[in-house]
Design a protein around this motif. Structure first.
Motif, PDB file in Angstrom:
ATOM      1  N   ALA A  10     -10.931  32.019  79.332  1.00 37.45           N
ATOM      2  CA  ALA A  10     -10.995  30.896  78.399  1.00 37.45           C
ATOM      3  C   ALA A  10      -9.930  29.860  78.722  1.00 37.45           C
ATOM      4  CB  ALA A  10     -10.832  31.398  76.969  1.00 37.45           C
ATOM      5  N   ALA A  11      -8.736  30.330  79.074  1.00 35.47           N
ATOM      6  CA  ALA A  11      -7.668  29.403  79.424  1.00 35.47           C
ATOM      7  C   ALA A  11      -8.037  28.604  80.656  1.00 35.47           C
ATOM      8  CB  ALA A  11      -6.365  30.160  79.656  1.00 35.47           C
ATOM      9  N   GLY A 226     -29.301  34.779  74.484  1.00 36.66           N
ATOM     10  CA  GLY A 226     -28.838  33.506  75.028  1.00 36.66           C
ATOM     11  C   GLY A 226     -27.436  33.655  75.566  1.00 36.66           C
ATOM     12  N   ASN A 227     -26.457  33.209  74.775  1.00 38.07           N
ATOM     13  CA  ASN A 227     -25.063  33.386  75.173  1.00 38.07           C
ATOM     14  C   ASN A 227     -24.710  34.861  75.259  1.00 38.07           C
ATOM     15  OD1 ASN A 227     -21.925  33.401  74.009  1.00 38.07           O
ATOM     16  ND2 ASN A 227     -22.349  31.911  75.620  1.00 38.07           N
ATOM     17  N   THR A 228     -25.212  35.665  74.314  1.00 41.15           N
ATOM     18  CA  THR A 228     -25.076  37.124  74.346  1.00 41.15           C
ATOM     19  C   THR A 228     -26.420  37.728  73.956  1.00 41.15           C
ATOM     20  OG1 THR A 228     -24.472  37.493  72.019  1.00 41.15           O
ATOM     21  CG2 THR A 228     -22.684  36.827  73.523  1.00 41.15           C
ATOM     22  N   ARG A 229     -26.483  39.055  73.973  1.00 38.59           N
ATOM     23  CA  ARG A 229     -27.748  39.700  73.614  1.00 38.59           C
ATOM     24  C   ARG A 229     -27.960  39.754  72.105  1.00 38.59           C
ATOM     25  NH1 ARG A 229     -27.241  46.247  74.188  1.00 38.59           N
ATOM     26  NH2 ARG A 229     -25.161  46.523  73.266  1.00 38.59           N
ATOM     27  N   GLY A 230     -26.895  39.525  71.326  1.00 40.41           N
ATOM     28  CA  GLY A 230     -26.999  39.663  69.879  1.00 40.41           C
ATOM     29  C   GLY A 230     -26.727  38.392  69.105  1.00 40.41           C
ATOM     30  N   ASP A 231     -26.928  37.232  69.721  1.00 35.93           N
ATOM     31  CA  ASP A 231     -26.622  35.962  69.053  1.00 35.93           C
ATOM     32  C   ASP A 231     -27.356  35.841  67.725  1.00 35.93           C
ATOM     33  OD1 ASP A 231     -24.977  34.709  71.098  1.00 35.93           O
ATOM     34  OD2 ASP A 231     -26.805  34.525  72.284  1.00 35.93           O
ATOM     35  N   ALA A 232     -26.605  35.583  66.664  1.00 36.36           N
ATOM     36  CA  ALA A 232     -27.187  35.311  65.347  1.00 36.36           C
ATOM     37  C   ALA A 232     -26.954  33.848  64.996  1.00 36.36           C
ATOM     38  CB  ALA A 232     -26.556  36.205  64.284  1.00 36.36           C
ATOM     39  N   VAL A 233     -27.901  33.271  64.288  1.00 39.85           N
ATOM     40  CA  VAL A 233     -27.711  31.956  63.696  1.00 39.85           C
ATOM     41  C   VAL A 233     -27.821  32.108  62.185  1.00 39.85           C
ATOM     42  CG1 VAL A 233     -28.647  30.816  65.737  1.00 39.85           C
ATOM     43  CG2 VAL A 233     -30.153  31.239  63.776  1.00 39.85           C
ATOM     44  N   VAL A 234     -27.176  31.214  61.468  1.00 38.16           N
ATOM     45  CA  VAL A 234     -27.182  31.241  60.007  1.00 38.16           C
ATOM     46  C   VAL A 234     -27.839  29.959  59.528  1.00 38.16           C
ATOM     47  CG1 VAL A 234     -25.797  31.419  57.922  1.00 38.16           C
ATOM     48  CG2 VAL A 234     -25.105  32.668  59.981  1.00 38.16           C
ATOM     49  N   VAL A 249     -22.998  24.909  72.035  1.00 47.44           N
ATOM     50  CA  VAL A 249     -21.623  24.455  71.879  1.00 47.44           C
ATOM     51  C   VAL A 249     -21.453  23.141  72.626  1.00 47.44           C
ATOM     52  CG1 VAL A 249     -20.785  26.820  71.660  1.00 47.44           C
ATOM     53  CG2 VAL A 249     -20.749  25.709  73.905  1.00 47.44           C
ATOM     54  N   TRP A 250     -20.344  22.476  72.373  1.00 45.41           N
ATOM     55  CA  TRP A 250     -20.070  21.161  72.953  1.00 45.41           C
ATOM     56  C   TRP A 250     -18.730  21.214  73.665  1.00 45.41           C
ATOM     57  CZ3 TRP A 250     -16.433  17.332  72.789  1.00 45.41           C
ATOM     58  CH2 TRP A 250     -16.832  16.052  73.172  1.00 45.41           C
ATOM     59  N   PRO A 251     -18.546  20.610  74.851  1.00 41.65           N
ATOM     60  CA  PRO A 251     -19.431  19.641  75.496  1.00 41.65           C
ATOM     61  C   PRO A 251     -20.377  20.237  76.524  1.00 41.65           C
ATOM     62  CG  PRO A 251     -17.294  19.589  76.568  1.00 41.65           C
ATOM     63  CD  PRO A 251     -17.193  20.611  75.457  1.00 41.65           C
ATOM     64  N   VAL A 252     -20.211  21.517  76.882  1.00 45.81           N
ATOM     65  CA  VAL A 252     -21.095  22.178  77.839  1.00 45.81           C
ATOM     66  C   VAL A 252     -21.311  23.611  77.355  1.00 45.81           C
ATOM     67  CG1 VAL A 252     -20.385  20.803  79.845  1.00 45.81           C
ATOM     68  CG2 VAL A 252     -19.133  22.896  79.281  1.00 45.81           C
ATOM     69  N   PRO A 253     -22.398  24.271  77.804  1.00 44.24           N
ATOM     70  CA  PRO A 253     -22.585  25.671  77.419  1.00 44.24           C
ATOM     71  C   PRO A 253     -21.436  26.550  77.919  1.00 44.24           C
ATOM     72  CG  PRO A 253     -24.599  24.760  78.361  1.00 44.24           C
ATOM     73  CD  PRO A 253     -23.521  23.754  78.605  1.00 44.24           C
ATOM     74  N   PHE A 254     -21.040  27.524  77.102  1.00 43.19           N
ATOM     75  CA  PHE A 254     -20.081  28.539  77.526  1.00 43.19           C
ATOM     76  C   PHE A 254     -20.902  29.726  78.042  1.00 43.19           C
ATOM     77  CE2 PHE A 254     -16.519  27.222  74.316  1.00 43.19           C
ATOM     78  CZ  PHE A 254     -16.391  26.019  74.984  1.00 43.19           C
ATOM     79  N   MET A 255     -20.746  30.040  79.314  1.00 43.01           N
ATOM     80  CA  MET A 255     -21.646  31.008  79.949  1.00 43.01           C
ATOM     81  C   MET A 255     -20.817  32.141  80.549  1.00 43.01           C
ATOM     82  SD  MET A 255     -24.078  28.076  81.667  1.00 43.01           S
ATOM     83  CE  MET A 255     -25.553  29.019  81.951  1.00 43.01           C
ATOM     84  N   PHE A 256     -20.533  33.177  79.742  1.00 43.82           N
ATOM     85  CA  PHE A 256     -19.813  34.360  80.180  1.00 43.82           C
ATOM     86  C   PHE A 256     -20.755  35.549  80.042  1.00 43.82           C
ATOM     87  CE2 PHE A 256     -16.546  31.479  78.515  1.00 43.82           C
ATOM     88  CZ  PHE A 256     -15.638  31.450  79.557  1.00 43.82           C
ATOM     89  N   GLY A 257     -21.339  36.008  81.142  1.00 43.90           N
ATOM     90  CA  GLY A 257     -22.246  37.149  81.071  1.00 43.90           C
ATOM     91  C   GLY A 257     -23.466  36.874  80.220  1.00 43.90           C
TER      92      GLY A 257
END
Length: 301
Positions: A10-11, A226-234, A249-257
């Motif tokens: 992340a850093a 998507g981002n993870t296998r368990g993504d929840a939206v509210v 997310v903004w300004p670009v997708p965060f794509m870790f695994g």
């Protein structure tokens, strides 16, 4: 250098963002700024002003109901969760009844134990895969990740002092300065990270869970990987607001695994909800779906 833990990744992502923006600030960790924005009556967002500021952390949504509050995501650091709770206390004295963890990443679950300390009756909700991943990806390696980050901090500090990287190659001035900033950030936040206490979700769901809090309906949905296998939206159907987690997310997708093949279709399901306001886990709220469609198009490569 050796592979780093998620905090180090992340850093480094923030490093790249700062470089793209031409950030030339002096070395040293600066506390982050935030805003609390009202999205609808009783619906408020805690938003980090700069989504790429060190350390990267998730926003939080406060849903203030007739008798209680539902919070979406609890932040990375215990101190951040306390800041969020203090801002919530300015809005209402009603207790937090539920915290929804949208996915397993540390910056969305690190403050769970603070909410339990402040509101002992609070329950934590997540997708069933997210609960498993929190236990296996966050809590199980927590001690080893902290130690890895401490070692990385000292390795970075040696590079800053010597002006050379781990292979002995000279550091460019901008890279040396950025490493000094990362060292300052690590030294500031690692003691806080050491205070994180395991507090996994006790309520799980597979596809859909509906909370009815007085006159308000709150739908917690799994739309696909998507981002993870368990993504929840509210989703708040009456208010037409959706908290997207890291699906958007903004300004670009965060794509870790992440699940790159599935992600565009999941964003299509998100679009189909018809929300007018999208509360992103990183970045400012979006008042239409234009950025959602732009992000989906980007992922359809």
């Amino acid at each position: 250098m050796r592979p780093l833990s998620r905090l180090a990744a992340a850093a480094l992502a923030a490093w790249a963002g700062a470089a793209l923006a031409g950030d030339g600030g002096a070395a040293g960790y600066r506390p982050k700024a935030w805003d609390v924005v009202t999205l609808a009556e009783g619906v408020h967002g805690f938003v980090w002003r700069d989504p790429l500021a060190d350390p990267i952390e998730g926003n939080a949504l406060f849903i203030v109901n007739e008798e209680d509050v539902v919070v979406v995501d609890s932040g990375l650091l215990p101190s951040s969760a306390r800041i969020m709770a203090a801002e919530l206390a300015k809005l209402t004295a009603r207790p937090v009844r539920y915290v929804v963890n949208t996915h397993w990443h540390n910056d969305h679950v690190g403050g769970n134990a603070v909410y339990r300390e402040l509101w002992p009756a609070v329950e934590f909700i997540a997708h069933e895969d997210t609960r498993t991943d929190i236990l296996e990806q966050v809590y199980a390696p927590m001690a080893s990740n902290l130690e890895a980050n401490r070692r990385a901090t000292e390795a970075y500090a040696k590079s800053v002092d010597s002006g050379a990287d781990g292979d002995g190659k000279p550091l460019a001035p901008a890279r040396r300065q950025r490493l000094a900033e990362v060292v300052a950030m690590y030294r500031a936040v690692l003691p806080d990270l050491a205070l994180v206490k395991p507090m996994p979700p006790g309520v799980t769901f597979r596809d859909r869970l509906v909370l009815r809090r007085g006159e308000r309906t709150i739908e917690i949905l799994w739309l696909g990987r998507g981002n993870t296998r368990g993504d929840a939206v509210v989703f708040l159907p009456r208010e037409r607001i959706v908290a997207t987690g890291d699906l958007l997310v903004w300004p670009v997708p965060f794509m870790f695994g992440s699940y790159h093949v599935d992600w565009p279709d999941t964003l299509g399901q998100l679009d189909a909800l018809g929300a007018d306001t999208l509360f992103l886990a990183h970045g400012p709220p979006q008042r239409d779906r234009a950025y959602l469609r732009q992000g989906r198009a980007l992922l359809q490569f």
